[in-house]
Enzyme design. Structure first.
Site, PDB file in Angstrom:
ATOM      1  N   TYR A 119      45.318  19.766  26.725  1.00 31.38           N
ATOM      2  CA  TYR A 119      45.259  20.232  25.329  1.00 31.38           C
ATOM      3  C   TYR A 119      44.391  21.482  25.174  1.00 31.38           C
ATOM      4  CZ  TYR A 119      47.720  15.991  23.982  1.00 31.38           C
ATOM      5  OH  TYR A 119      48.664  15.007  23.863  1.00 31.38           O
TER       6      TYR A 119
ATOM      7  N   ASN B  83      50.458   8.655  18.512  1.00 31.83           N
ATOM      8  CA  ASN B  83      51.868   8.647  18.135  1.00 31.83           C
ATOM      9  C   ASN B  83      52.158   7.442  17.248  1.00 31.83           C
ATOM     10  OD1 ASN B  83      52.704  10.968  19.499  1.00 31.83           O
ATOM     11  ND2 ASN B  83      53.261   9.862  21.361  1.00 31.83           N
TER      12      ASN B  83
ATOM     13  N   HIS C  48      55.603  18.744  19.871  1.00 31.16           N
ATOM     14  CA  HIS C  48      55.051  18.507  18.517  1.00 31.16           C
ATOM     15  C   HIS C  48      54.989  19.804  17.708  1.00 31.16           C
ATOM     16  CE1 HIS C  48      53.677  14.316  19.359  1.00 31.16           C
ATOM     17  NE2 HIS C  48      53.589  14.775  20.598  1.00 31.16           N
TER      18      HIS C  48
HETATM   19 FE1  HDD Z   1      50.471  15.251  23.823  1.00 29.89          FE
HETATM   20  C1  HDD Z   1      50.479  17.727  21.516  1.00 29.89           C
HETATM   21  C2  HDD Z   1      50.391  12.908  21.322  1.00 29.89           C
HETATM   22  C3  HDD Z   1      50.767  12.736  26.162  1.00 29.89           C
HETATM   23  C4  HDD Z   1      50.222  17.516  26.285  1.00 29.89           C
HETATM   24  N1  HDD Z   1      50.460  15.313  21.810  1.00 29.89           N
HETATM   25  C5  HDD Z   1      50.458  16.427  21.040  1.00 29.89           C
HETATM   26  C6  HDD Z   1      50.410  16.084  19.661  1.00 29.89           C
HETATM   27  C7  HDD Z   1      50.391  14.716  19.605  1.00 29.89           C
HETATM   28  C8  HDD Z   1      50.414  14.237  20.966  1.00 29.89           C
HETATM   29  C9  HDD Z   1      50.359  13.880  18.349  1.00 29.89           C
HETATM   30  C10 HDD Z   1      50.438  17.053  18.487  1.00 29.89           C
HETATM   31  C11 HDD Z   1      49.070  17.360  17.976  1.00 29.89           C
HETATM   32  C12 HDD Z   1      49.181  18.266  16.773  1.00 29.89           C
HETATM   33  O1  HDD Z   1      49.640  17.801  15.722  1.00 29.89           O
HETATM   34  O2  HDD Z   1      48.857  19.440  16.916  1.00 29.89           O
HETATM   35  N2  HDD Z   1      50.639  13.233  23.757  1.00 29.89           N
HETATM   36  C13 HDD Z   1      50.469  12.456  22.638  1.00 29.89           C
HETATM   37  C14 HDD Z   1      50.371  11.077  23.029  1.00 29.89           C
HETATM   38  C15 HDD Z   1      50.493  11.025  24.388  1.00 29.89           C
HETATM   39  C16 HDD Z   1      50.645  12.385  24.844  1.00 29.89           C
HETATM   40  C17 HDD Z   1      50.154   9.912  22.083  1.00 29.89           C
HETATM   41  C18 HDD Z   1      50.455   9.829  25.319  1.00 29.89           C
HETATM   42  C19 HDD Z   1      49.568   8.909  25.239  1.00 29.89           C
HETATM   43  N3  HDD Z   1      50.537  15.144  25.846  1.00 29.89           N
HETATM   44  C20 HDD Z   1      50.619  14.010  26.628  1.00 29.89           C
HETATM   45  C21 HDD Z   1      50.495  14.368  28.031  1.00 29.89           C
HETATM   46  C22 HDD Z   1      50.324  15.729  28.056  1.00 29.89           C
HETATM   47  C23 HDD Z   1      50.352  16.184  26.688  1.00 29.89           C
HETATM   48  C24 HDD Z   1      50.531  13.387  29.186  1.00 29.89           C
HETATM   49  C25 HDD Z   1      50.148  16.644  29.241  1.00 29.89           C
HETATM   50  C26 HDD Z   1      49.764  16.306  30.412  1.00 29.89           C
HETATM   51  N4  HDD Z   1      50.449  17.269  23.884  1.00 29.89           N
HETATM   52  C27 HDD Z   1      50.286  17.990  25.002  1.00 29.89           C
HETATM   53  C28 HDD Z   1      50.121  19.475  24.747  1.00 29.89           C
HETATM   54  C29 HDD Z   1      50.173  19.532  23.185  1.00 29.89           C
HETATM   55  C30 HDD Z   1      50.405  18.087  22.816  1.00 29.89           C
HETATM   56  C31 HDD Z   1      51.112  20.309  25.484  1.00 29.89           C
HETATM   57  C32 HDD Z   1      51.130  20.523  22.563  1.00 29.89           C
HETATM   58  C33 HDD Z   1      50.391  21.161  21.427  1.00 29.89           C
HETATM   59  C34 HDD Z   1      49.031  20.716  21.571  1.00 29.89           C
HETATM   60  O3  HDD Z   1      48.927  19.927  22.678  1.00 29.89           O
HETATM   61  O4  HDD Z   1      48.113  20.972  20.834  1.00 29.89           O
HETATM   62  O5  HDD Z   1      48.922  19.948  25.248  1.00 29.89           O
END
Ligand code: HDD
Length: 688
Positions: free
Chosen positions: A365, A151, A78
């Site tokens: 996160y 999402n 993202h």
């Molecule tokens: Fe995630 C970012 C949505 C599963 C780890 N995720 C991130 C963002 C969104 C989602 C919208 C961007 C937020 C922003 O605008 O800053 N992610 C989801 C959804 C998931 C999902 C709807 C399933 C239901 N994500 C998911 C899993 C993991 C992560 C299973 C790790 C185990 N996601 C992350 C992250 C991020 C992230 C790596 C990257 C940047 C951030 O968190 O802030 O931690």
């Protein structure tokens, strides 16, 4: 009190949200970060006019050092996002199901910050790859921040967070070659999903038009994971969060997406910014699917499995409030880039489920924000700071921005009786009984990977089905290793044989599917029309952009009538001319243009019109940009209105098709608007 001078800019402590100018003096004197007025911002300090630069030049060094450190690590997923401020207001009190204060009082507006994003591409990638879109909402409630990090697709690729790094490594650029950027159409992604049947349901969504949205303003949003709502008495229910765009949902055509990526890589970002800038505020309704344990037990799948939807026909949505985005960020980096969302940011009355994907997210996160923003004090940045008071005994750390007072930084204490203390109003975790043997095991109730993939495919409209088959064909054609394609074809055969054979045929691989054996045989579920992208919302031209191409000699009365009709629909008429300097009408009066034809292909608009006189028609006929403008609009099923361009129509082979209106007067304008309201003229799409 110290006087606020350029030499003493920090004499008044900056508050959250203050601009740099406000925080650093009167705003028209250039200073260093220490407040020293600068007399020359053009030349470094040198030993003589042509001599070497002196190490002593601390002003140069401060400026360059700051510049060198301007970037922070981009989000691993993202990374590319666009955001806006706004508010959320409930329609009614939901106190019977949740203690959450922001859902209790229809008079209370809760400030929000919403960040939309793509998943796979880097921060500088384009807005329209085929990709899932993030829809993350930070509610600054009076009881702390609640982040609903969702999402635009209601399900996820994997069931357990332990697979997330594998999924993301597979979809991102391949590690040896560093490409493709922001694309699923490559071997590693399809290899991974072909070996992970649990991903197939979301793969079907990813191959649908949902992943090429027309606008962030026209996307649904989903919390995806199952959460709990807990009321004052401590009773809880499961909940699924949904966002419904008031403008309805809409997507671009794949060929458009490819061309938009070149013509305007910032298509969605610009669209969001411009809409808010001109007061056309994006709105989304919050819908809740609320179900108790008994209802959850009756579903054909596990409520804790994030690869499944709860069909709305079984548990209808209850619309509980509206989100309005009414303010653009002041600074992209300070707000959109530094905003830190965490699914663990909840408020009293909202709690987690045992969904193993969500449980992993609760860790990931916070960990990400620490590396990305570099400090455990990231919550003190203006965009992340709660708008309600917050206080505890956490102290110090990198980039501490608060100045806590007094001797006490521990609890219990007797030295600061007025200091922060626990409260019965605080978060109380739902009393959910949990017991079990420690085990690494995927529950049997998570084993059906095909029934909902089939449900989705069979529920959507024939156009959507056709687009899914084309997307699958396109993507698999980019996969080099034939075994991967064969495995996917085998999965498709299980999802729906017609789809499997259609894609196999389009790939030239009929009969080559590998036979796959499902862990659990799929069942036929009742189709869910709510899963459709098209036909669910009332047709409207509101919030859309109509391209009005004017060429020399056009009829000004016709143009005025057309623009008026477009604006009456609350849409925008974008005036395009062969040259940006303007264009003359039939009476020789010059009219201003907003855009030049060469930089304004018809893919940038929802519907198009071309108005010209004989001289203009001749010029347009000889102009490849004009010919493509019209041919593409026809191919992309757009409503088209034409006047005075017989030559261009002949050259572009346009005329007589449904949705192509030749303008002679006001009634033709009405017919054009009617077609345009419907979005696309599906009758023109060749059958599958
Ligand atoms: Fe995630 C970012 C949505 C599963 C780890 N995720 C991130 C963002 C969104 C989602 C919208 C961007 C937020 C922003 O605008 O800053 N992610 C989801 C959804 C998931 C999902 C709807 C399933 C239901 N994500 C998911 C899993 C993991 C992560 C299973 C790790 C185990 N996601 C992350 C992250 C991020 C992230 C790596 C990257 C940047 C951030 O968190 O802030 O931690």
């Amino acid at each position: 009190m110290a006087k606020k001078t350029p030499n003493n800019p920090q004499s008044a402590a900056p508050k959250g949200g203050e601009t740099h100018q406000q925080a650093s003096g009167n705003g028209n004197i250039l200073t260093t970060n220490q407040g020293l007025p600068i007399s020359d911002n053009q030349n470094s300090l040198r030993a003589g006019g042509r001599g070497p630069t002196l190490l002593e030049d601390f002003i140069l060094r401060e400026k360059i050092t700051h510049f060198d450190h301007e970037r922070i690590p981009e989000r691993i997923v993202h990374a590319r996002g666009s955001a806006a401020h706004g508010y959320f207001q409930p329609y009614k009190s939901m106190a019977h199901v949740t203690r959450a204060a922001f859902l209790a009082d229809p008079q209370v507006k809760t400030p929000v910050f919403v960040r939309f994003s793509t998943v796979a591409g880097g921060a500088g990638s384009v807005d329209l790859p085929r990709d899932v879109r993030g829809f993350a909402v930070k509610f600054y409630t009076q009881e702390g921040n609640f982040d609903l990090v969702g999402n635009n697709i209601p399900v996820f690729f994997i069931q357990d967070a332990i697979k997330f790094p594998d999924l993301i490594h597979a979809v991102k650029m391949e590690p040896d070659r560093g490409y493709p950027q922001a694309a699923t159409a490559h071997d590693t992604f399809w290899d991974f999903v072909s070996l992970m049947p649990e991903s197939l349901h979301m793969v079907m969504w990813a191959m649908s038009d949902r992943t090429i949205p027309r606008s962030f303003r026209m996307m649904e949003g989903f919390g995806v994971n199952t959460f709990r709502l807990v009321n004052e008495a401590g009773d809880w229910k499961f909940v699924k969060f949904h966002w419904r765009p008031v403008l309805g949902t809409s997507a671009v055509a794949w060929d458009e997406a490819v061309k938009i990526s070149g013509a305007d890589p910032d298509f969605h970002r610009r669209d969001l910014f411009e809409a808010i800038d001109k007061g056309s505020y994006p709105e989304f309704e919050l819908g809740l699917q609320i179900l108790d344990q008994k209802m959850a037990d009756q579903l054909a799948f596990d409520i804790l499995d994030a690869t499944k939807v709860v069909p709305e026909e079984i548990v209808p949505l209850e619309m509980v409030g509206k989100l309005v985005l009414d303010r653009n960020p002041d600074n992209f980096f300070a707000e959109t880039e530094q905003v830190a969302f965490c699914p663990s940011h909840v408020v009293p009355g909202i709690d987690f489920s045992e969904d193993p994907l969500l449980q992993g997210r609760l860790f990931s996160y916070l960990d990400t924000q620490l590396i990305r923003l570099g400090s455990p004090n990231f919550h003190e940045l203006p965009i992340n700071r709660p708008k309600c008071p917050f206080a505890n005994f956490q102290r110090d750390g990198h980039m501490q921005m608060l100045v806590p007072k007094g001797r006490v930084s521990y609890e219990p204490n007797s030295l600061d009786p007025d200091g922060p203390r626990e409260t019965p109003l605080g978060l109380r975790t739902a009393a959910v009984p949990v017991e079990g043997t420690k085990v690494r095991l995927r529950a049997e109730s998570f084993a059906d990977h095909y029934s909902q993939a089939r449900l989705f495919y069979r529920s959507v409209t024939p156009q959507e089905q056709k687009h899914m088959a084309s997307a699958l064909t396109f993507e698999l054609s980019k996969v080099d290793v034939p075994e991967i394609r064969r495995r996917i074809l085998g999965h498709l055969d299980i999802i729906d044989e017609r789809l499997g054979s259609q894609v196999a045929d389009a790939l030239g691989m009929s009969g080559e599917a590998e036979k796959m054996t499902p862990a659990k045989a799929p069942i036929d579920l009742e189709p869910s029309p709510a899963l459709r992208l098209y036909g669910k919302y009332k047709p409207t031209l509101k919030g859309r952009k109509v391209g009005v191409l004017l060429a020399p000699g056009f009829d000004v009365a016709l143009k005025n009538g057309l623009v008026e009709a477009i604006e009456k629909e609350e849409a925008t008429a974008a005036i395009i001319a062969p040259r940006v300097g303007g264009v003359e009408d039939s009476a020789g009066t010059k009219h201003a243009a907003e855009m030049a034809l060469s930089g304004s292909p018809s893919v940038l608009f929802d519907a198009v019109t071309v108005l010209s006189g004989p001289a203009g028609d001749k010029a347009l006929t000889a102009n490849p940009d004009a010919v493509t403008f019209l041919m593409d609009a026809l191919r992309h099923l757009k409503a088209i209105a034409l006047s005075g361009v017989p030559g261009l129509m002949k050259k572009a082979q346009v005329g007589g098709e449904v949705g192509v209106v030749e303008l002679t007067g006001a009634k033709d304008v009405a017919a054009f608007i009617e077609f345009a309201r419907n979005g696309r003229v599906w009758e023109r799409e060749p059958a599958a």
